[in-house]
Write a protein that holds these residues in place. Structure first.
Motif, short mmCIF file in Angstrom:
data_model
loop_
_atom_site.label_atom_id
_atom_site.label_comp_id
_atom_site.label_asym_id
_atom_site.label_seq_id
_atom_site.Cartn_x
_atom_site.Cartn_y
_atom_site.Cartn_z
N ILE A 38 -1.74 -8.05 -4.36
CA ILE A 38 -0.72 -8.85 -5.05
C ILE A 38 0.56 -8.89 -4.22
O ILE A 38 1.22 -9.93 -4.11
CB ILE A 38 -0.46 -8.32 -6.48
CG1 ILE A 38 -1.69 -8.58 -7.36
CG2 ILE A 38 0.79 -8.94 -7.09
CD1 ILE A 38 -1.67 -7.85 -8.68
N ALA A 39 0.93 -7.77 -3.63
CA ALA A 39 2.14 -7.71 -2.79
C ALA A 39 1.98 -8.55 -1.53
O ALA A 39 2.92 -9.22 -1.09
CB ALA A 39 2.47 -6.27 -2.43
N LEU A 40 0.77 -8.54 -0.96
CA LEU A 40 0.52 -9.31 0.27
C LEU A 40 0.34 -10.80 0.02
O LEU A 40 0.75 -11.63 0.82
CB LEU A 40 -0.72 -8.76 0.99
CG LEU A 40 -0.59 -7.38 1.61
CD1 LEU A 40 -1.95 -6.90 2.11
CD2 LEU A 40 0.41 -7.43 2.77
N PHE A 41 -0.31 -11.12 -1.10
CA PHE A 41 -0.62 -12.52 -1.42
C PHE A 41 -0.20 -12.85 -2.85
O PHE A 41 -1.05 -13.02 -3.73
CB PHE A 41 -2.13 -12.77 -1.27
CG PHE A 41 -2.70 -12.31 0.04
CD1 PHE A 41 -2.46 -13.01 1.20
CD2 PHE A 41 -3.49 -11.16 0.10
CE1 PHE A 41 -3.01 -12.59 2.41
CE2 PHE A 41 -4.03 -10.74 1.29
CZ PHE A 41 -3.79 -11.45 2.46
N PRO A 42 1.09 -12.94 -3.11
CA PRO A 42 1.54 -13.22 -4.49
C PRO A 42 1.11 -14.62 -4.93
O PRO A 42 1.03 -15.55 -4.12
CB PRO A 42 3.06 -13.11 -4.40
CG PRO A 42 3.39 -13.29 -2.97
CD PRO A 42 2.19 -12.86 -2.18
N ASP A 43 0.83 -14.74 -6.20
CA ASP A 43 0.43 -16.02 -6.78
C ASP A 43 1.62 -16.58 -7.55
O ASP A 43 2.11 -15.93 -8.48
CB ASP A 43 -0.77 -15.81 -7.71
CG ASP A 43 -1.36 -17.10 -8.22
OD1 ASP A 43 -0.77 -18.17 -8.00
OD2 ASP A 43 -2.44 -17.04 -8.85
N PRO A 44 2.08 -17.76 -7.20
CA PRO A 44 3.26 -18.32 -7.88
C PRO A 44 3.06 -18.52 -9.38
O PRO A 44 4.00 -18.47 -10.16
CB PRO A 44 3.49 -19.67 -7.19
CG PRO A 44 2.58 -19.74 -6.04
CD PRO A 44 1.59 -18.63 -6.15
N SER A 45 1.81 -18.72 -9.80
CA SER A 45 1.58 -18.94 -11.23
C SER A 45 1.65 -17.65 -12.03
O SER A 45 1.71 -17.67 -13.25
CB SER A 45 0.20 -19.60 -11.45
OG SER A 45 -0.83 -18.68 -11.15
#
Length: 168
Positions: A38-45
């Motif tokens: 999650i920290a590396l690839f955050p999801d804007p939604s």
């Protein structure tokens, strides 16, 4: 697979240790991996379900690999034996619908397989303090013993070989 007597206290202690370690590892591993993703690839939604699921899957695979690697360790002797016994008993139970009619017709291998299943189940249930259906097991064993005496067969759990199940 031969039936052996297991030290119940040692088995329970080691099994509980393995279970607690697996639960703690799954929890810590899945949370750690998911939070890192999650920290590396955050999801804007704001939906991180796929990262959480990925963390659980990776942790479960790692735990499975570790268990497979240490299954021959002295600490795991009883736990591994019980896992293998349960695997054999499950295989017999899947064939039980064919084994029972064959035993009634006098098939010695079918009787041996059923006898092994009853003896193995008794061993497992005593290890797990699951004595609720021991009465039914005793009745089933008595019926099998009746068939064995009818066909003049001496049933020994030691005579069981997994290859016997291939004919059913």
């Amino acid at each position: 697979m031969k039936l052996i007597q297991i030290d119940k206290a040692r088995y329970r202690k080691h099994l509980n240790y393995v279970i607690i370690t697996c639960i703690a590892s799954l929890t810590a591993g899945s949370l750690g991996i998911a939070q890192s993703l999650i920290a590396l690839f955050p999801d804007p939604s704001g939906s991180h379900f796929h990262w959480n699921l990925t963390g659980v899957i990776i942790s479960a695979v790692v735990i499975g690999l570790v268990l497979n690697k240490i299954k021959n360790n002295h600490f795991m002797t009883e736990v591994t034996y019980v896992w293998q016994l349960k695997k054999v008993l499950n295989r017999i139970n899947r064939k039980m619908m064919k084994l029972k009619p064959a035993s009634e017709e006098g098939n010695v291998n079918a009787m041996i397989c059923i006898h092994y299943s009853y003896a193995g189940s008794r061993l497992l249930w005593e290890l797990d303090d699951n004595t609720i259906i021991m009465e039914q097991l005793a009745l089933d064993q008595a019926a099998l013993d009746g068939l064995a005496s009818k066909y003049n067969v001496n049933l020994q759990a030691e005579d069981f070989e997994a290859s016997m199940l291939d004919q059913f």
